[in-house]
Every structure is written in C-alpha cells, then in structure tokens.
Design a protein around this motif. Structure first.
Motif: not given
Length: 141
Positions: A14-26, A28-32, A93-101
C-alpha cells in the motif's frame, strides 16, 4: 532483514502504491501508526489486543523480540491525528505518529502487571460480567 508477515507485506504494498500515486502528482501522504489500542479494538488485532486476550484466556503471553521497543497509541488520539493532518493540509511523503514513549518488553510487562488484576490460576474459571449477562438471557427464555 526483519521477517515481514502478511499484514506487513500488505502495508508495504500500500505504501508503494501511495508513492506511485505521488509520482503521478497526487497529494498522497503515508501515515504510519504504532500499535493502537482502545475501546473498539478487536481481540488479537494488534500486539496489545493479542497480549490482553492471552492474559484473559490464561494462554501463553506473546513477546516481542529482545531489545525491541514498541510504541502504543490510543485509537482516539490516532483519529484526532488524522483529522489534524487533513485540517493542516500536511503534504509530506510520510508522517509517523506515536506517543513518543516507546516501551521495552520488560517495561511493558511491568506496566501490565501494575495495571491489571492478578491472573487467576491456570484452569480456574472466574465468573465474568459477560457470563452473567448470558446466563440472565438464557434464564429469561
């Protein structure tokens, strides 16, 4: 490298698919996200749910590899993070979420031991609310 299970392979795809869409100009941000937990979790959906399910069922507790740390995030906080990402029009391109702990497995076990009541001895069934409700429902028939 690390062994990737079926879910991990799907996420990689799914991340690879998102990156390919981003290359097409969309835009798209991958949320982790880390392991999520919350009221609506399904047993064995993630590490925490599987651990708690095994705790309740008195089964062998799962562990994560020695030296690994994991982060846990409440599902409500994750939902809020997604809304804020959209409202702020984040375009990375990518955004990581977490508690930081993040927790080591040992710290995780200590936290669970302090937070949950003692496990009943193996083979001993306790009456639980769900069993009481079920018994009440059967009695009404």
């Amino acid at each position: 490298g690390a062994v990737v299970d079926g879910k991990g392979q799907l996420l990689q795809h799914l991340e690879a698919l998102g990156r390919s869409w981003r290359q097409q100009g969309l835009a798209v941000t991958v949320l982790r996200f880390p392991d999520l937990y919350g009221e609506d979790g399904t047993l064995e959906e993630g590490f925490l749910d599987g651990y708690l399910s095994a705790w309740i069922r008195q089964e062998a507790l799962p562990a994560y590899p020695a030296g690994e740390v994991r982060d846990f995030l409440c599902a409500r906080d994750a939902a809020y993070a997604v809304l804020q990402t959209s409202e702020r029009k984040f375009r990375g391109e990518v955004l990581h979420f977490g508690s930081g702990k993040p927790l080591s497995y040992e710290a995780f076990q200590e936290l669970v031991a302090r937070s949950l009541p003692n496990r009943p001895p193996q083979g001993q069934q306790e009456d639980h609310f769900a069993q009481a409700v079920l018994a009440f429902g059967l009695a009404r028939r």
